[in-house]
Design a protein around this motif. Sequence first.
Motif, PDB file in Angstrom:
ATOM      1  N   PRO A   1     -34.316  -1.974  -0.454  1.00  0.00           N
ATOM      2  CA  PRO A   1     -35.667  -1.599  -0.006  1.00  0.00           C
ATOM      3  C   PRO A   1     -35.698  -1.112   1.439  1.00  0.00           C
ATOM      4  O   PRO A   1     -36.446  -0.188   1.765  1.00  0.00           O
ATOM      5  CB  PRO A   1     -36.469  -2.895  -0.179  1.00  0.00           C
ATOM      6  N   ALA A   2     -34.892  -1.740   2.305  1.00  0.00           N
ATOM      7  CA  ALA A   2     -34.875  -1.321   3.714  1.00  0.00           C
ATOM      8  C   ALA A   2     -34.381   0.112   3.843  1.00  0.00           C
ATOM      9  O   ALA A   2     -34.932   0.909   4.617  1.00  0.00           O
ATOM     10  CB  ALA A   2     -33.989  -2.260   4.529  1.00  0.00           C
ATOM     11  N   PHE A   3     -33.339   0.453   3.091  1.00  0.00           N
ATOM     12  CA  PHE A   3     -32.827   1.822   3.133  1.00  0.00           C
ATOM     13  C   PHE A   3     -33.852   2.811   2.579  1.00  0.00           C
ATOM     14  O   PHE A   3     -34.042   3.903   3.135  1.00  0.00           O
ATOM     15  CB  PHE A   3     -31.530   1.929   2.347  1.00  0.00           C
ATOM     16  N   GLU A   4     -34.532   2.448   1.492  1.00  0.00           N
ATOM     17  CA  GLU A   4     -35.517   3.353   0.911  1.00  0.00           C
ATOM     18  C   GLU A   4     -36.678   3.598   1.869  1.00  0.00           C
ATOM     19  O   GLU A   4     -37.204   4.714   1.939  1.00  0.00           O
ATOM     20  CB  GLU A   4     -36.017   2.790  -0.415  1.00  0.00           C
ATOM     21  N   ARG A   5     -37.070   2.571   2.610  1.00  0.00           N
ATOM     22  CA  ARG A   5     -38.137   2.771   3.592  1.00  0.00           C
ATOM     23  C   ARG A   5     -37.705   3.765   4.667  1.00  0.00           C
ATOM     24  O   ARG A   5     -38.480   4.639   5.069  1.00  0.00           O
ATOM     25  CB  ARG A   5     -38.525   1.433   4.238  1.00  0.00           C
TER      26      ARG A   5
ATOM     27  N   ASN B   1     -22.550  -0.539   2.769  1.00  0.00           N
ATOM     28  CA  ASN B   1     -22.268   0.821   2.308  1.00  0.00           C
ATOM     29  C   ASN B   1     -21.987   0.850   0.814  1.00  0.00           C
ATOM     30  O   ASN B   1     -22.417   1.761   0.104  1.00  0.00           O
ATOM     31  CB  ASN B   1     -21.088   1.406   3.073  1.00  0.00           C
ATOM     32  N   ARG B   2     -21.257  -0.134   0.321  1.00  0.00           N
ATOM     33  CA  ARG B   2     -21.015  -0.209  -1.116  1.00  0.00           C
ATOM     34  C   ARG B   2     -22.332  -0.306  -1.880  1.00  0.00           C
ATOM     35  O   ARG B   2     -22.517   0.320  -2.930  1.00  0.00           O
ATOM     36  CB  ARG B   2     -20.140  -1.420  -1.438  1.00  0.00           C
ATOM     37  N   ALA B   3     -23.244  -1.134  -1.373  1.00  0.00           N
ATOM     38  CA  ALA B   3     -24.534  -1.298  -2.036  1.00  0.00           C
ATOM     39  C   ALA B   3     -25.292   0.019  -2.087  1.00  0.00           C
ATOM     40  O   ALA B   3     -25.847   0.398  -3.129  1.00  0.00           O
ATOM     41  CB  ALA B   3     -25.362  -2.360  -1.307  1.00  0.00           C
ATOM     42  N   LEU B   4     -25.331   0.744  -0.978  1.00  0.00           N
ATOM     43  CA  LEU B   4     -26.072   2.005  -0.928  1.00  0.00           C
ATOM     44  C   LEU B   4     -25.407   3.074  -1.780  1.00  0.00           C
ATOM     45  O   LEU B   4     -26.072   3.786  -2.537  1.00  0.00           O
ATOM     46  CB  LEU B   4     -26.202   2.469   0.518  1.00  0.00           C
ATOM     47  N   LEU B   5     -24.090   3.202  -1.662  1.00  0.00           N
ATOM     48  CA  LEU B   5     -23.379   4.201  -2.452  1.00  0.00           C
ATOM     49  C   LEU B   5     -23.481   3.919  -3.939  1.00  0.00           C
ATOM     50  O   LEU B   5     -23.676   4.838  -4.750  1.00  0.00           O
ATOM     51  CB  LEU B   5     -21.906   4.244  -2.029  1.00  0.00           C
ATOM     52  N   SER B   6     -23.382   2.662  -4.318  1.00  0.00           N
ATOM     53  CA  SER B   6     -23.492   2.298  -5.737  1.00  0.00           C
ATOM     54  C   SER B   6     -24.857   2.674  -6.283  1.00  0.00           C
ATOM     55  O   SER B   6     -24.978   3.213  -7.394  1.00  0.00           O
ATOM     56  CB  SER B   6     -23.253   0.794  -5.914  1.00  0.00           C
ATOM     57  N   ASN B   7     -25.889   2.383  -5.517  1.00  0.00           N
ATOM     58  CA  ASN B   7     -27.246   2.712  -5.922  1.00  0.00           C
ATOM     59  C   ASN B   7     -27.418   4.219  -6.103  1.00  0.00           C
ATOM     60  O   ASN B   7     -28.036   4.678  -7.081  1.00  0.00           O
ATOM     61  CB  ASN B   7     -28.225   2.173  -4.881  1.00  0.00           C
ATOM     62  N   LEU B   8     -26.868   5.005  -5.175  1.00  0.00           N
ATOM     63  CA  LEU B   8     -27.003   6.454  -5.250  1.00  0.00           C
ATOM     64  C   LEU B   8     -26.185   7.035  -6.405  1.00  0.00           C
ATOM     65  O   LEU B   8     -26.640   7.943  -7.107  1.00  0.00           O
ATOM     66  CB  LEU B   8     -26.564   7.081  -3.933  1.00  0.00           C
ATOM     67  N   LEU B   9     -24.990   6.510  -6.620  1.00  0.00           N
ATOM     68  CA  LEU B   9     -24.138   7.009  -7.699  1.00  0.00           C
ATOM     69  C   LEU B   9     -24.692   6.650  -9.076  1.00  0.00           C
ATOM     70  O   LEU B   9     -24.642   7.455 -10.008  1.00  0.00           O
ATOM     71  CB  LEU B   9     -22.724   6.452  -7.552  1.00  0.00           C
ATOM     72  N   ALA B  10     -25.231   5.448  -9.194  1.00  0.00           N
ATOM     73  CA  ALA B  10     -25.720   4.981 -10.491  1.00  0.00           C
ATOM     74  C   ALA B  10     -27.143   5.439 -10.771  1.00  0.00           C
ATOM     75  O   ALA B  10     -27.606   5.355 -11.908  1.00  0.00           O
ATOM     76  CB  ALA B  10     -25.645   3.451 -10.551  1.00  0.00           C
ATOM     77  N   GLY B  11     -27.850   5.884  -9.734  1.00  0.00           N
ATOM     78  CA  GLY B  11     -29.241   6.252  -9.919  1.00  0.00           C
ATOM     79  C   GLY B  11     -30.146   5.050 -10.082  1.00  0.00           C
ATOM     80  O   GLY B  11     -31.239   5.151 -10.636  1.00  0.00           O
ATOM     81  N   GLY B  12     -29.701   3.908  -9.618  1.00  0.00           N
ATOM     82  CA  GLY B  12     -30.467   2.673  -9.728  1.00  0.00           C
ATOM     83  C   GLY B  12     -29.632   1.514  -9.220  1.00  0.00           C
ATOM     84  O   GLY B  12     -28.527   1.701  -8.709  1.00  0.00           O
ATOM     85  N   ARG B  13     -30.135   0.325  -9.385  1.00  0.00           N
ATOM     86  CA  ARG B  13     -29.485  -0.868  -8.852  1.00  0.00           C
ATOM     87  C   ARG B  13     -28.099  -1.059  -9.473  1.00  0.00           C
ATOM     88  O   ARG B  13     -27.952  -1.122 -10.698  1.00  0.00           O
ATOM     89  CB  ARG B  13     -30.361  -2.088  -9.127  1.00  0.00           C
ATOM     90  N   ALA B  14     -27.100  -1.147  -8.611  1.00  0.00           N
ATOM     91  CA  ALA B  14     -25.719  -1.338  -9.040  1.00  0.00           C
ATOM     92  C   ALA B  14     -24.909  -1.786  -7.842  1.00  0.00           C
ATOM     93  O   ALA B  14     -25.354  -1.684  -6.700  1.00  0.00           O
ATOM     94  CB  ALA B  14     -25.137  -0.054  -9.626  1.00  0.00           C
TER      95      ALA B  14
END
Length: 238
Positions: A144-148, A167-180
């Motif tokens: 949520p902090a990154f999306e804001r 970074n893993r959390a953000l990259l995973s989210n972007l690659l998966a198109g959702g929480r990952a």
Amino acid sequence: MTRYQAPTRRRLYLMRHGSVDYFRADGSPVPPDTVPLNAEGEQQADAAGALFADSGVRFDRVLVSGLPRTVQTAQRVLAAAGQQLVLDTEPELQEIRGGRLADIAPEQVAQAFLGAFGGAGAGAEHERFLGGESVAELLDRALPAFERWRARADWQCALVVLHGGVNRALLSNLLAGGRAFFGALEQQPACINVIDLGDDHAVVRAINLAPTQWLQAREQRTTMEKLLALYQRGIAPL
């Protein structure tokens, strides 16, 4: 026929902070919230800044977690790139928080070091980092902090300097198109990830580019495997 209109995207350079020493020369641990860049980390950040300068990259905004190692990395990158910008700080993007190794049973130490970054799957979110924060708890605060921050309209090209786990959390989210959470996405010190962000979706152009060793020919172990090896040699707990 409806004419295709190419989407508009903004460029994000997501870095991990430069190299640090989590242990002093006498083997005592440095608190993770205060650890500074070491000499190698300074050189890595300078090399990244020089690369941005040579490539003509100009940043509109710079975001850090606020921990010294991200602040120092960003400052050196900007200096080497010949740019002056005020740093935005978001504490919710600080690294996944570990517990005390002294509280972990010896037979569980390896899992405490390696489990959170061991891969992906349904069980990944339940893993705890060094007996502290879980991957799920990291995702709950970081995404949520990154999306804001991403929603801000005052930038077209941004530098974001964070941490290996975040970074893993953000990259995973972007690659998966959702929480990952893909724990196997290794992040070298001062590495650069190149991402284009649009309203439709993100384009991940490059991951883990390390300006001081492009081919990572000297690397066979992950960051956490190296720290586990240090700990098992008798160095004091983190």
